[in-house]
Design an enzyme around this catalytic site. Structure first.
Site, PDB file in Angstrom:
ATOM      1  N   HIS A  69       5.403  -5.179  -3.908  1.00 10.73           N
ATOM      2  CA  HIS A  69       4.119  -4.767  -3.985  1.00 10.73           C
ATOM      3  C   HIS A  69       3.627  -3.786  -4.860  1.00 10.73           C
ATOM      4  CE1 HIS A  69       0.434  -5.304  -1.131  1.00 10.73           C
ATOM      5  NE2 HIS A  69      -0.129  -4.585  -2.167  1.00 10.73           N
TER       6      HIS A  69
ATOM      7  N   HIS B  71       0.505  -2.813  -8.118  1.00 10.28           N
ATOM      8  CA  HIS B  71      -0.780  -3.189  -8.819  1.00 10.28           C
ATOM      9  C   HIS B  71      -0.794  -2.895 -10.187  1.00 10.28           C
ATOM     10  CE1 HIS B  71      -2.888  -4.647  -5.327  1.00 10.28           C
ATOM     11  NE2 HIS B  71      -2.176  -3.757  -4.656  1.00 10.28           N
ATOM     12  N   PHE B  72      -0.602  -3.640 -11.318  1.00  9.63           N
ATOM     13  CA  PHE B  72      -0.288  -3.330 -12.668  1.00  9.63           C
ATOM     14  C   PHE B  72      -1.654  -3.606 -13.439  1.00  9.63           C
ATOM     15  CE2 PHE B  72       4.591  -3.588 -13.125  1.00  9.63           C
ATOM     16  CZ  PHE B  72       4.638  -2.144 -12.392  1.00  9.63           C
TER      17      PHE B  72
ATOM     18  N   ASN C 198      -4.751  -9.035  -7.451  1.00  5.46           N
ATOM     19  CA  ASN C 198      -6.018  -8.717  -7.838  1.00  5.46           C
ATOM     20  C   ASN C 198      -6.566  -7.946  -9.228  1.00  5.46           C
ATOM     21  OD1 ASN C 198      -4.676  -6.465  -7.178  1.00  5.46           O
ATOM     22  ND2 ASN C 198      -6.320  -5.298  -5.957  1.00  5.46           N
TER      23      ASN C 198
ATOM     24  N   HIS D 158      -2.927  -9.286   3.337  1.00 12.85           N
ATOM     25  CA  HIS D 158      -3.611  -7.947   3.655  1.00 12.85           C
ATOM     26  C   HIS D 158      -4.323  -7.834   5.013  1.00 12.85           C
ATOM     27  CE1 HIS D 158      -6.074  -4.342   2.159  1.00 12.85           C
ATOM     28  NE2 HIS D 158      -6.752  -4.850   3.050  1.00 12.85           N
TER      29      HIS D 158
ATOM     30  N   HIS E 190       2.076  -4.210   3.737  1.00 13.90           N
ATOM     31  CA  HIS E 190       1.787  -2.681   4.126  1.00 13.90           C
ATOM     32  C   HIS E 190       1.381  -2.519   5.483  1.00 13.90           C
ATOM     33  CE1 HIS E 190      -1.921  -4.268   2.840  1.00 13.90           C
ATOM     34  NE2 HIS E 190      -1.943  -3.945   1.571  1.00 13.90           N
TER      35      HIS E 190
ATOM     36  N   ASP F 226       2.917  -0.305  -2.817  1.00 14.83           N
ATOM     37  CA  ASP F 226       1.547  -0.697  -3.155  1.00 14.83           C
ATOM     38  C   ASP F 226       0.856   0.228  -3.881  1.00 14.83           C
ATOM     39  OD1 ASP F 226      -1.119  -1.787  -2.609  1.00 14.83           O
ATOM     40  OD2 ASP F 226      -1.459  -0.657  -0.579  1.00 14.83           O
TER      41      ASP F 226
ATOM     42  N   HIS G  90      -5.431   4.405 -10.294  1.00 13.80           N
ATOM     43  CA  HIS G  90      -6.894   4.663 -10.474  1.00 13.80           C
ATOM     44  C   HIS G  90      -7.102   5.609 -11.530  1.00 13.80           C
ATOM     45  CE1 HIS G  90      -8.182   1.775  -7.562  1.00 13.80           C
ATOM     46  NE2 HIS G  90      -7.247   2.283  -6.865  1.00 13.80           N
TER      47      HIS G  90
ATOM     48  N   GLY H 274      -5.923   4.141  -2.608  1.00 18.99           N
ATOM     49  CA  GLY H 274      -4.771   3.782  -3.050  1.00 18.99           C
ATOM     50  C   GLY H 274      -4.210   5.018  -4.029  1.00 18.99           C
TER      51      GLY H 274
END
Lengths: 333, 422
Positions: free
Chosen positions: B59, B61-62, B93, B177, B231, B304, B308, B323
């Site tokens: 899990h 986020h790239f 996402n 989620h 998560h 996760d 940012h 996050g």
């Protein structure tokens, strides 16, 4: 490359603390919360506000003081407020400060970044203190954590977190009317969930030894509220009328009804309104932070009756804010 | 790639292997395991540090395509490699979302040749809109093994029913989620003592539990589906998954390192770097999560990883993005708070970090046996060190763990015919 740039700007300390606690250096003086305000400071501010109330009540033309001469104070009201902003401005001017007031339009929370820019730009123009109101809890503390330590920040109301000067002025008026707050019973009635006034008052009244009861429907009570604030809670306003020394009526926002927090204005008034009939069953002082919804949380007779402190609260507001601004630039703890 | 790793504690939970030995890699494959191996290959003495099957983070986020200012496939894979992972699964996402096999191939192309293997999660509904089914047949043909609208739950029970019915035809892992959005308007942290004190809008634990319960009931009704809770953060959620497993359902869940180490009290100390979704919960929830990790209710540890930019975190709590990055701190946090604290054995920790996530995604296990491709994570469970900004390979630096002292450090990874030592 981007990571190198970020590394150079990112503060070495952890991010901000909503109450500013983690960043207050020993030298730094802000008024961000009542929760972390020492009793000694509370008593000093209440006493000085007594002094300034007498000063404000003195007859004849007003004599401008020079205590803050040469100081520049910026009032930043990101959330609209006429009375609190006016009260701060008058207090600052009467102490001799140069004052600017800004009401930057904040159309959405997503503009959060620009708050920091706004305050940095003003800081560059050499401002000595910022008075900040914002509809998001923790914003004054966040901004204070990003400002140099020789500046001061006063929280003029942040979200549903705290409104320290309101609690100070309420306590000062109750103390003036009741002699002392120790052992006294104060009921705070209405929308506790969305009230920074209730939160700051609960902290302050506990410091001064008063017993506090929050009164309202369960839909307007924050979770774990009794344990967090050490208060009693009840849904029954009538149950506290004969023991309360003071009853503080909170403004009910009409839009809460649309969001389902209570069924109707009529039912709210019936259960939680300060009616003349309820007034007759109590000897309590009546307070309201304003602005009042006449005929909803409080009837006009109660709002301006002989036991009402409502207009005295307004005058005290200026005196308390004079005491706070004086304290910021003084050597008092 | 030829290499000899000497004096290592080689642990493979699947093979019940736990012994001090040398490991020889020839042409990227494990060629010999034994003591005092003589070889002409380049040597690395591990001084008793652990060699485990390569860790897998299911899990992350790239952010590519669409948010390359936060992270790219390349910087994300570099962060994974620095954090000790040999495989990751990136969530959909992005902008555009991964609802289309063309986006899958674009991402796959960007990841080609890297030491770290990239799996790709597709959306369950088109554009994560929660209304129309995503083209799961096409996504599965493009190599997608898991679908999720991560970042949001599918609100409609009817749509969710169709997702289960459709996904099961392609044996896709359905990952939710879990958030009842009607209960989380404007929420910035866990609803409880701390949110009440700070006057911040709360995200109640029950909002997570309601969706987990709904989905378990739907999964049971449809039958033969594989349902995975992303998560998990609540005591109630762990209990629901435990009960579902006891009833024989194919239900699994993962937990992030921040949810087994921090509580909502951190919001006051750490500000926006403690703003997560789901939020940090209470110490009671952390206890339940650790119990769930111990008894196997919680199958996998997943970061996760949510990069940012500075301006998205350097603001007030309500405006801040949700996050934190997690790839570079996940293994040290696990070694410090789970293994070092005596909550999990090393073997259990490796199982939750390598074996289980690959199994859930239907991937071959990273087995340490002769003839297998060398797919290894190396770490020293006793090494004490301090996590600094210079340790970060991610493009973003949003972590609450800067300056944290860890016991347990990643030494390197081997995979895809490449070795990387830190």
């Amino acid at each position: 490359m981007a990571s190198t740039r970020a590394a150079s700007i990112q503060p070495k300390t952890a991010a901000f603390s909503p109450n500013g606690k983690a960043f207050s250096s020993p030298k730094r003086k802000d008024l961000l919360t009542v929760e972390h305000l020492p009793l000694e400071t509370v008593l000093h501010l209440l006493d000085r506000s007594d002094h300034y109330v007498k000063f404000l009540e003195a007859p004849g033309p007003f004599q401008k003081l020079k205590i803050l001469e040469g100081r520049t104070i910026a009032n930043l009201f990101f959330e609209a407020s006429t009375r609190t902003r006016t009260s701060f401005e008058l207090a600052e001017r009467r102490l001799g400060a140069d004052v600017i007031s800004l009401t930057p339009a904040v159309s959405s929370l997503a503009k959060g970044e620009s708050i920091l820019d706004t305050i940095r730009v003003l800081e560059a123009m050499k401002i000595d203190a910022f008075v900040i109101r914002h509809n998001v809890s923790g914003v004054p503390g966040f901004l204070a954590s990003r400002l140099p330590h020789n500046l001061h920040v006063v929280n003029a109301g942040d979200g549903v977190h705290e409104h320290p000067t309101q609690a100070l002025l309420d306590a000062a008026e109750m103390r003036a009317a009741l002699g002392s707050l120790s052992g006294k019973h104060v009921a705070i009635v209405g929308d506790i969930l969305h009230s920074r006034v209730a939160r700051s008052n609960a902290w302050l009244l506990a410091k001064l030894g008063a017993k506090v009861t929050f009164v309202g429907p369960d839909t307007l009570m924050p979770r774990n509220v009794a344990a967090v604030f050490g208060v009693d809670t009840t849904n029954n306003l009538d149950s506290i009328l004969d023991t309360a020394d003071a009853v503080m009526m909170l403004r009910i926002q009409m839009e809460r009804q649309a969001r389902g927090f209570f069924p109707s204005i009529e039912e709210y008034r019936e259960e939680y309104g300060m009616t003349p009939e309820r007034m007759s069953r109590s000897t309590a002082l009546i307070l309201h932070p304003g602005p009042i919804n006449h005929g909803v949380e409080i009837e006009t007779e109660a709002a301006y009756g002989e036991r009402s402190l409502v207009l005295r609260q307004v005058r005290r507001g200026v005196a308390v804010r004079m005491a706070v601004m004086e304290w910021l630039f003084s050597n008092e703890v | 790639m030829n290499l000899v790793l000497q004096n290592a504690r080689v642990i493979d939970p699947v093979r019940k292997l736990d012994e001090i030995s040398d490991l020889e890699i020839s042409d990227g494959k494990i060629s010999r395991i034994g003591t005092a191996l003589t070889s002409t290959f380049e040597r690395r003495d591990l001084n008793g540090a652990v060699i485990a099957p390569g860790f897998f983070d299911m899990h992350v986020h790239f952010r590519e395509p669409g948010f390359e200012y936060k992270e790219t496939i390349e910087s994300g894979l570099d962060a994974a490699m620095a954090g000790g992972f040999t495989g990751v699964c990136c969530m959909p996402n992005t902008q555009p979302a991964i609802s289309d096999p063309f986006v899958v191939s674009y991402i796959r192309e960007r990841a080609a040749g890297h030491l770290v293997a990239l799996e790709i999660c597709g959306t369950m509904t088109n554009g994560r809109g929660g209304e129309e089914l995503s083209p799961m047949a096409a996504l599965a043909k493009a190599g997608v093994r898991m679908v999720s609208d991560d970042g949001a739950a599918v609100r409609s029970a009817e749509v969710m029913r169709r997702v289960f019915e459709y996904a099961k035809m392609y044996d896709l892992l359905v990952t939710q989620h879990c958030e009842e959005h009607a209960l989380t308007h404007g929420a910035v942290m866990n609803e409880g003592m701390v949110s009440t004190r700070l006057g911040l809008p709360g995200w109640p634990a029950v909002a997570e539990d309601i969706i987990i319960a709904r989905d378990i009931l739907l999964a049971e009704y449809i039958g033969n589906v594989r349902y995975h809770v992303a998560h998990v953060s609540t005591r109630g959620g762990v209990r629901l998954v435990r009960e579902a497993k006891a009833r024989g359902l194919v239900v699994s869940c993962e937990v992030t390192p921040h949810h087994f180490t921090l509580t909502d009290r951190a919001v006051e100390e750490l500000g926006t770097n403690a703003k997560m979704c789901p939020p940090l919960r209470t110490s009671d929830d952390v206890d339940a999560i650790i119990e769930g990790l111990r008894d196997g209710t919680i199958d996998a540890i997943a970061t996760d990883h949510a990069p940012h930019a500075l301006h998205e975190k350097e603001t007030d709590l309500a405006s801040a993005a949700m996050g934190i990055i997690g790839l570079e701190t996940a293994i040290p946090l696990g070694l410090t708070h789970l293994v070092g604290a005596g909550k999990l054995t090393l073997s259990q920790f490796i199982e939750r970090s390598s074996i289980a996530p690959r199994r859930l995604l239907g991937l071959r296990p990273a087995s340490i046996s002769i003839g297998e491709p060398a797919n290894l994570t190396m770490f020293d469970p006793a090494k004490q060190w301090r996590f600094e900004e210079s340790d970060i390979r991610s493009k973003s630096h949003n972590t609450p763990f800067l300056g944290t002292e860890f016991t347990g450090k990643v030494l390197g990874v081997v995979s895809n015919g490449q070795a990387h030592f830190l």
